[in-house]
Every structure is written in C-alpha cells, then in structure tokens.
Design an enzyme around this catalytic site. Structure first.
Site, short mmCIF file in Angstrom:
data_model
loop_
_atom_site.label_atom_id
_atom_site.label_comp_id
_atom_site.label_asym_id
_atom_site.label_seq_id
_atom_site.Cartn_x
_atom_site.Cartn_y
_atom_site.Cartn_z
NE ARG A 1 0.10 16.58 -13.71
CZ ARG A 1 0.93 15.62 -12.90
NH1 ARG A 1 0.64 15.77 -11.47
NH2 ARG A 1 1.88 14.85 -13.23
CG ASN B 1 -1.81 15.56 -20.74
OD1 ASN B 1 -0.96 14.86 -21.02
ND2 ASN B 1 -2.73 15.37 -19.72
CG HIS C 1 0.75 14.60 -24.33
ND1 HIS C 1 1.59 15.53 -24.56
CD2 HIS C 1 1.67 13.68 -23.45
CE1 HIS C 1 2.74 15.63 -24.02
NE2 HIS C 1 2.90 14.63 -23.31
CD GLU D 1 6.61 15.26 -23.45
OE1 GLU D 1 5.94 16.29 -22.96
OE2 GLU D 1 6.06 14.28 -23.36
CD GLU E 1 -4.48 16.06 -16.38
OE1 GLU E 1 -3.35 15.41 -16.13
OE2 GLU E 1 -5.15 15.57 -17.26
CG HIS F 1 5.69 9.37 -24.88
ND1 HIS F 1 4.35 9.59 -25.01
CD2 HIS F 1 5.86 10.68 -24.23
CE1 HIS F 1 3.79 10.39 -24.30
NE2 HIS F 1 4.41 11.12 -23.66
NE ARG G 1 -3.88 -2.23 1.94
CZ ARG G 1 -3.95 -3.09 2.84
NH1 ARG G 1 -3.04 -3.01 3.93
NH2 ARG G 1 -4.71 -4.25 2.78
CE LYS H 1 -1.02 13.37 -15.14
NZ LYS H 1 -1.34 14.02 -16.49
CG HIS I 1 -1.59 9.49 -25.20
ND1 HIS I 1 -2.09 9.82 -24.17
CD2 HIS I 1 -0.27 9.69 -25.02
CE1 HIS I 1 -1.12 10.31 -23.28
NE2 HIS I 1 0.11 10.08 -23.94
CE LYS J 1 4.90 17.08 -14.96
NZ LYS J 1 5.25 15.82 -15.46
P1 NAD Z 1 11.94 5.13 -22.23
O1 NAD Z 1 11.84 4.95 -20.98
O2 NAD Z 1 11.65 4.04 -23.01
O3 NAD Z 1 13.64 5.61 -22.63
C1 NAD Z 1 14.09 5.51 -24.09
C2 NAD Z 1 15.31 4.65 -24.34
O4 NAD Z 1 16.58 5.06 -24.01
C3 NAD Z 1 15.00 3.26 -23.76
O5 NAD Z 1 15.47 2.30 -24.73
C4 NAD Z 1 15.91 3.35 -22.50
O6 NAD Z 1 16.47 2.08 -22.17
C5 NAD Z 1 17.12 4.25 -23.03
N1 NAD Z 1 17.81 4.98 -22.32
C6 NAD Z 1 17.51 5.56 -21.06
N2 NAD Z 1 18.44 6.15 -20.51
C7 NAD Z 1 19.37 6.18 -21.29
C8 NAD Z 1 20.83 6.66 -21.16
N3 NAD Z 1 21.16 7.50 -20.44
N4 NAD Z 1 21.88 5.93 -22.22
C9 NAD Z 1 21.18 5.27 -23.13
N5 NAD Z 1 19.89 4.91 -23.31
C10 NAD Z 1 19.20 5.26 -22.28
O7 NAD Z 1 11.32 6.52 -22.90
P2 NAD Z 1 11.15 7.95 -22.27
O8 NAD Z 1 11.19 9.05 -23.43
O9 NAD Z 1 12.24 8.33 -21.40
O10 NAD Z 1 10.01 7.91 -21.48
C11 NAD Z 1 8.75 7.75 -22.36
C12 NAD Z 1 7.77 7.10 -21.37
O11 NAD Z 1 7.13 8.17 -20.61
C13 NAD Z 1 6.35 6.78 -21.92
O12 NAD Z 1 5.74 5.56 -21.57
C14 NAD Z 1 5.41 7.88 -21.48
O13 NAD Z 1 4.08 7.53 -21.31
C15 NAD Z 1 6.03 8.25 -20.06
N6 NAD Z 1 5.83 9.69 -19.71
C16 NAD Z 1 5.08 9.94 -18.43
C17 NAD Z 1 4.91 11.12 -17.90
C18 NAD Z 1 4.51 11.31 -16.60
O14 NAD Z 1 4.19 12.46 -16.26
N7 NAD Z 1 4.50 10.30 -15.78
C19 NAD Z 1 5.28 12.13 -18.88
C20 NAD Z 1 5.73 12.06 -20.04
C21 NAD Z 1 5.88 10.78 -20.66
N1 GLY Z 2 3.08 14.89 -18.60
C1 GLY Z 2 1.69 15.40 -18.08
C2 GLY Z 2 1.71 15.61 -16.81
O1 GLY Z 2 2.72 15.10 -15.83
O2 GLY Z 2 0.58 15.95 -16.13
#
Ligand code: NAD
Ligand code: GLY
Length: 370
Positions: A246, A250, A253, A190, A242, A270, A126, A148, A257, A232
């Site tokens: 917030r 997006n 997005h 972003e 949100e 992404h 939890r 998030k 998406h 942010k």
């Molecule tokens: P990812 O986590 O897939 O990383 C991208 C690639 O880079 C992967 O292959 C990873 O292994 C590699 N990598 C990471 N760090 C590295 C480094 N320092 N050196 C070499 N390779 C490296 O993708 P991302 O773009 O970081 O994140 C996308 C995800 O984030 C999506 O799932 C999206 O939905 C999510 N997201 C969440 C929020 C949120 O608010 N929680 C906001 C935006 C995006």
């Molecule tokens: N990436 C959108 C949010 O954090 O709200």
C-alpha cells in the site's frame, strides 16, 4: 466522449468489511443510493462552511427515510482546521444530540472532512458506521477509499488517526461541477499518480485525455474516477494496513508532505504538493536508475498540463535541503529515522527504499531550481 448516464460500481474486497464505491451522476441526493446503509434513529452529516450550503440539505432530504433524525455539523473549511479542536466539534454534535452507537456518520466534503469524519466514526463509542460522500476529485479518486482516517499534528501531517473502513462511498460526479479549478487540478495529481505506480496504459490515457479532464468532460471524469478507484481497490484489498504494497500509493507524498508542512498547512493544497512531490520522486527514481530522463520529463510535463506546480518551493533559504530532510524524517514511512521513498522502478511499478542524504539533497536542489 459521451457522458455516462448510469452509475458504475467498484468493490473494495475486505471480507466482512467489504463495501461498494458507486460512481455516477445524480447519486448523492437519491434515497435509493443509501438502501444498504443500516437504518437507525439518528444520523450526523459532517460537512464544512463551503460544501454544507451547497449540498447538505439535499443529502439530509435523501436520508430522511433511513434515519429518524438527521443532524448536521458544519466545520470550518481548510487543511489548517484538520485538528483536535475541529474533531471535537464532531464529538460535541454527537453527544449534544444524544447520538447512540448505531448513529451513522456521513462525510460530505473533500478529504479533510472525510479524514476527520472517519476518525470520529472510528472512535465515537469505540466505532460507529460511516459513509463517505466525497465532493472533490481528490477525495473521489483517493481519500474516501481505503479507510485511512486522520488529523494533523503541528509536528507532522496525518500523524494521529486510525484505519477504519466506511460502509459505502458515493462519488457523485455532479458535485465536481462546483469545484474551483485549483481544486480540480489538485485532484488530477492523485489521478496521475496511479499511472507511474501501477498502470502505464492509464498513464497514456491520462496524457491523451488531459484537456478533456481539465475541461471537466463528464465521461473523462467518470473514467478517471473509476480506473483510479479500481487500482486503489486492488492495492487496499491486498494490503489494507500498509504492511508493504500500500505504501506505493504514497508516490510523491514524502516530498509533498514536507512541502505542505514547510509552507504551512493550507498554503499549498495537498494535491499541489503531491504533484510537485511526484516530480521530485521521479527525479530521485532517475538518479537511482529506475527510470530515464525522458520519463521524468514526461511526468513533469503532464503534471504541468494538469495546472500543478512542478518547481519545488524553497522552505528555508539558509539550509533548504536540510529543512526538507528534517520534515521528511517525521513521515510515517520513516523507520528508525531513515526516510523511505516511493520510487518508480521500472515505469509502471513502484517500490519503497531509502536513499543517501547526499543524493536526496542533490535532488532537492535540482528540483528547487526547476
Ligand atoms: P479539502 O477537503 O480541503 O477540499 C478542498 C476545498 O474544496 C475545500 O475548500 C472544500 O471546502 C472545497 N470543496 C469540496 N467539495 C467542493 C465542491 N463540490 N464544490 C466546491 N467546493 C468544494 O481537500 P481535498 O483535496 O479534498 O483533500 C485533501 C485532504 O485529503 C488532505 O488532508 C489529505 O491529507 C487527505 N488525503 C487523505 C487520503 C486518505 O487516504 N485518507 C488520501 C489523500 C489525501
Ligand atoms: N492515499 C494513500 C493511501 O490510501 O494509502
């Protein structure tokens, strides 16, 4: 621009759930970075098959003084693995190592690892503390900040998750040196996002600094991460869950998406989908009267300079706009089946609103033609 030699801090102010984002070089493997994290008998580093071999042992070394046992679980890499099955690997590691409710989780990787680790931390016993150590630009400027957490469902992206804040975010700019160029570009999407929705001065700065950003100039990256996190932090500080404001984060997005899901998770990154989605959302904003044609062109040119696609993909040759609309109706911002878009109105401000299907179809057609 001169490289920063000291770290900077941005605060997320959420009462008792407040925490710092530390930004700078040489941070993630320095034990003092984690001085405020509660000491505990166990910690679990969650990473993946790409990032783990690069950085996990150095992080483990830095944590050895805070936690008696530091375990590591290595997940398969990629958006296609942001699933229940992969999430269970984290729970397997926690339970098989006898981790208790004081165990601290460390997310070492990009947004995929961060989102899954956060969700595991929110639900294991939890709720256990967790720390974000984002290693992609996208994760440093967006996903690691604000709490998030989620996994994907085959019918929709990030559909299963929780709001759950980390105790600390460690943005070590040195880790960006190993990031593939395509991933750097995805992160720039972003960064660009924050300009049109909140800060036109920042948009000017990004335009002037785009070449330095693409060339990974350390000072340029440091400023981009810091300013993005500041914007942010201000938004999340006002609307953590949100209920309104917030949603502006997006921008791009809703279309993005649909591209990610329609192309199959992992085909478009992404950030690539968000970059192209911002062009589509800017075009919709223009059709709704929020911005002029020059603004759409300006944003599209900047997104292109970041190395991102600006022409939308065809998702279904028989009924392309229909497929986009179908996918966008499962967006979390949709209400009663009505899709709601983040539109710019005027430049520097964003709002959430619906739009007639016919107009959205027109925008999709125009953006797929380029
Ligand atoms: P990812 O986590 O897939 O990383 C991208 C690639 O880079 C992967 O292959 C990873 O292994 C590699 N990598 C990471 N760090 C590295 C480094 N320092 N050196 C070499 N390779 C490296 O993708 P991302 O773009 O970081 O994140 C996308 C995800 O984030 C999506 O799932 C999206 O939905 C999510 N997201 C969440 C929020 C949120 O608010 N929680 C906001 C935006 C995006
Ligand atoms: N990436 C959108 C949010 O954090 O709200």
């Amino acid at each position: 621009m001169q490289a920063p030699s000291v770290s900077q801090q941005v605060a997320i102010s959420l009462g008792e759930r407040s925490y710092p984002i530390v930004i700078g070089p040489a941070l993630f493997d320095a034990p003092q970075t984690y001085a405020a994290v509660p000491a505990s008998s166990a910690a679990l580093i969650v990473t993946n098959t790409t990032v783990g071999p690069l950085y996990a042992e150095r992080l483990r070394g830095a944590l050895a003084g805070r936690h008696r046992a530091v375990h590591v679980v290595t997940l398969p890499d990629g958006e296609a693995h942001k699933t229940w099955a992969t999430l269970n690997l984290i729970f397997d590691a926690l339970l098989s190592n006898g981790c208790d409710r004081k165990t601290v989780l460390y997310a070492l990787g990009g947004g995929v690892v961060g989102d899954m680790t956060g969700f595991a931390a929110a639900s294991y016993m939890r709720g256990v503390p967790f720390v974000q150590v984002p290693t992609t630009l996208l994760a440093q400027v967006d996903s690691s900040v604000g709490g998030k957490t989620a996994i994907n469902h085959p019918l929709g992206k990030n559909m299963i998750g929780a709001f759950y804040q980390p105790r600390l975010v460690v943005c070590d700019l040195d880790t960006l040196k190993t990031l593939p160029p395509r991933e750097l570009s995805a992160g720039l999407a972003e960064v660009i996002k924050y300009g049109p929705i909140a800060d036109l001065d920042f948009l000017d700065w990004i335009e002037a600094g785009m070449d330095a950003l693409v060339a990974r100039n350390p000072a340029a990256l440091a400023h981009a991460v810091q300013r993005s996190c500041q914007i942010k932090a201000a938004v999340v500080g006002e609307d953590e869950r949100e209920s309104g404001l917030r949603a502006i984060l997006n921008f791009g997005h809703t279309f993005g998406h649909a591209i990610e899901a329609g192309m199959g998770y992992g085909a478009w990154l992404h950030g690539e989908a968000v970059g192209c989605g911002m062009v589509m959302a800017a075009r919709l904003s223009q059709r709704l009267g929020g911005v002029d044609e020059a603004f759409v062109q300006r944003l599209a040119a900047l997104i292109g300079r970041a190395g991102l696609p600006v022409r939308a993909p065809v998702l279904d040759p028989d009924d392309n706009a229909g497929r986009y609309l179908e996918l966008m109706r499962v967006d979390k911002k949709a209400e009663g089946g009505e899709i709601r878009f983040v539109v710019i109105d005027p430049p520097g401000r964003a709002l959430l609103r619906g739009a007639p299907d016919a107009l959205v179809r027109e925008v999709i057609d125009a953006c797929c033609k380029g």
